[in-house]
Design a protein around this motif. Sequence first.
Motif: not given
Length: 600
Positions: A207-219
């Motif tokens: 789901q790369e459209d959802y998982w931006s770099a910022d969201r990945i870092r937050a997770f």
Amino acid sequence: MDWPRWERELDRLALHGVNLPFVLTGHEAVIQRAFRGLDPGLDDAGVRAFLGGPAYLPFVTMGCLAGWDGPATQGWVDRRAELGARVIGRARELGMRPVLPGFAGHVPQQLAGRASTQVVDWTGFTTHALDPTDPLFADLGERYVAAQRELFGGTDHLYLADPFIESVPPAQTLDEVAATAAAVYEGMRRGDPDATWVFQSWPFTYQEDYWSADRIRAFLGAVPDDRTIILDLWSEHRPVTAALGSGKPWLWCMLHNFGGRPGMYGKLGTVATAPAASGAVGLGATMEDDRGDPVLYELLADVAWSGAVDLDSWLPGWVDARYGRVDAETGDALRRAWGLLRDTVYAADAPGPPGAVLLRRPVADGDLVPAPFLLSEAPRWRQVPDELWTAWELLAGAATAIASTGPDAARTAIGRDLADVAYLVVGTLGDHAQAEAASAYLAGDEAAFAAAARRFLTGIEDLERLLATRPEYLLGRWLADAASWGETGDERHAYEADARRILTLWGPPDGALVDYARRGWSGLLGTYYLPRWRRWVDALGSALRAGRPVDPVAFDADLRTFDAAWVEDGPAAGTLPTEPSGDTAAVACDLYARWHSRPT
């Protein structure tokens, strides 16, 4: 699997150096205990309904679906818990640390009224995801661990949980994304202060459209680095974790196959060298079926022990070990055959093996050629590579020699490998025949259509006969194993239908996962795939003779009726062989003689 099969499997894992096996067996009882008493409207029967059919537990655990093809019976839950305790105990005796499922946030619908939840979609299925700020989230995580301690004599501090493996998370802000990760870990930590959360990086690319770099870092940033292990699910084809630069430990994982689909395939060169240079702290095998290609899994195990491997020396050594003591001429032929396979099917830069059209759902519109499934198949070969014909011939000759003088292990191995090569070649020729039949129909050439269609159907019949000689490829065994868990006639029927469904329709007849597994097995070819393609041939042939186009809507409806009937009341345990019949080498030699002279 029953205990004898599990016992053998655990021995195999231990001998190959596996030290962190994921054990899902018995998890139904964990879920039932964890939810017990939370709500008056959710009793044990309600949890069993949430679990659904036995074959779908992995997808319930990942939050993909709930309540599908069930409910589970209490007898099933109890027997699986007993088996799970035995499996986990033996794994520990062998020095392994079993990884157990953790709570990822998905709850039965009955809790949606008393807790804050959101509906999550996965390929048309829906589940209820608990709000990570709801106190029940961490409470359930703790309850999971407590239930595992009671049922399995403790845990080994490793818990696998994927809150949104392939779904778009309902979280929108970075804080909400971080809250989900924090809640998953907090539940584990409350139950086990030494908990380590194991999860996949697969969602970040799926789901790369959802998982931006910022969201990945937050997770990732919501959980301590030393309390996580990331599984890079498809490292050999689509690596993602190393590029994240998260600082968290991760495992280089070989996915290799989807749904256990047949076909010789793999990236030997990549598996031999890439893990050692990746920066991963270990290796993993994340396949959806581990019996698909022995050479890949033996190589992965050797890489885990030895680091980077030189294929030029490793492969001949593996061939010698696989077939044992054979005469010099036979040994040379086997090594040459595998050298040819290495340079063709095991060197292709594709996400999977060429997917045989015969395992796809027939269509009666457009170009009449069913499309490949998602992005997990290689493009069709325009013609069978000469190297495959030569490998088939060499293996057939070696099989004949081994039949009279070779050890039992060699006869077993050569039969499997010969069948796999023949399947790949005849399946490819079947692709060509089906495409020719489709073109002939569109051109209105009745004679050409009949000839090509007959060749296509003959290929399926030939493969049914070939695979019936192999114990690895018998639908009868699959159904007998499923039925063996039933204590009543109704249970046995339900388990058989569940086993048939996950191989074929997977979900509803009009769902996105129809024919996801596509396993080329004897019994499945003869009773499911071949009758469907005969319907296709009959429908198009009748249309040609009548001088009118085929009705694609009516054809599709007829096919859906057949599919559903096969799942619900198809071949039952005891009606199909559970033991192989015929001689693989003899059948393969016959097929070679007949198909090698056909157009490629």
